[in-house]
Scaffold this motif. Sequence first.
Motif: not given
Length: 331
Positions: A204-208, A235-238, A253-255, A286-294
């Motif tokens: 999980x999370x590894x970039x293809x 370029x996407x991640x698992x 897949x996800x960014x 979060x990936x680039x462009x995602x909105x997350x709580x901080x």
Amino acid sequence: MIRLMIASLALLLAVSGVAAAQTAAPAPRPALKASVTVTSDIVTIGDLVENAGPVADVPIFRAPDLGTTGAVATDRILDAIRPHQLIGIDTHGLAEVIVVRASRAITAREISARIAQALSEQYDFGNARDISINLDGDVRTLQVEPNVTGELQVLALSYDPRTTRFDVTFDLPESIELHRQPARYTGTAIATIDAIAVDRPIERGEVLKASDLTIMRRPKAEGSVALTDGAAAVGLAARHALRPGQPLAATDLMKPEVVARNDTVTIVYQVPGITLTLRGQAKDAGALGDTISVVNVESKRVVQAVVSGPDRVTVGPVMTRVVDNSTELSE
């Protein structure tokens, strides 16, 4: 004069002696061959014995089946030849002679390809290379006469799209063997597409990367789910662990995540003329462009921010809570 006559007579006798010697030279001795390849369904004396002379074309055995090999014991050969007055055969000490029946081999792969071609031509399958053929039973290589050319001709073909089963019978016009017993095959046929899969376990999370991907054939019915373009996956991640042999779907897949949950991040608030940077802690990954709580580490307030880089998030001017509390945030 007498001496000249004696010399001429001696020369004449010498020439006659050579001619007589040549005339009396024995014929080559018949000899057994160690192995032989035949193209007919019979084996002749000449097939088995060199220098067989006038009886070379006499048939004595039935040949093995097309594409197969047989062995004939030397004693049997000599017994079969004896009535034909061929004697003095040199056996070279052989116990048997190997007989090979020549043939043209049509492999199971070629048969499957011909079935796919026939289905493509007569049914709505599209390209023949996109049809997956599964033949019933253990399909052996089809053996026909070695001089037969051309491809298998369809005598009968049926296909049921509900069960995906086919029934086909082939002939080869020049082949006596197939005229006697046409070749019939049954099995299933499914239209397929190229599907993308990984060729090694991916966490999980590894970039293809392109080297992580392979192409496999899958039923066309799965085309709406399975990814068919490898470039779209690079370029996407698992999103979860991936295993070889499983076609990839977009939901797998996800960014790539550039911010992990609980990471320390830099919160950036920027409007024309004002830039504030604060220290925060990500409550979400979060990936680039995602909105997350901080969480603002200083004020303990939670804001919504957009991931703008590795361990970096940005708060826009519409985030009034940040604007109203900017002085507090910068303390």
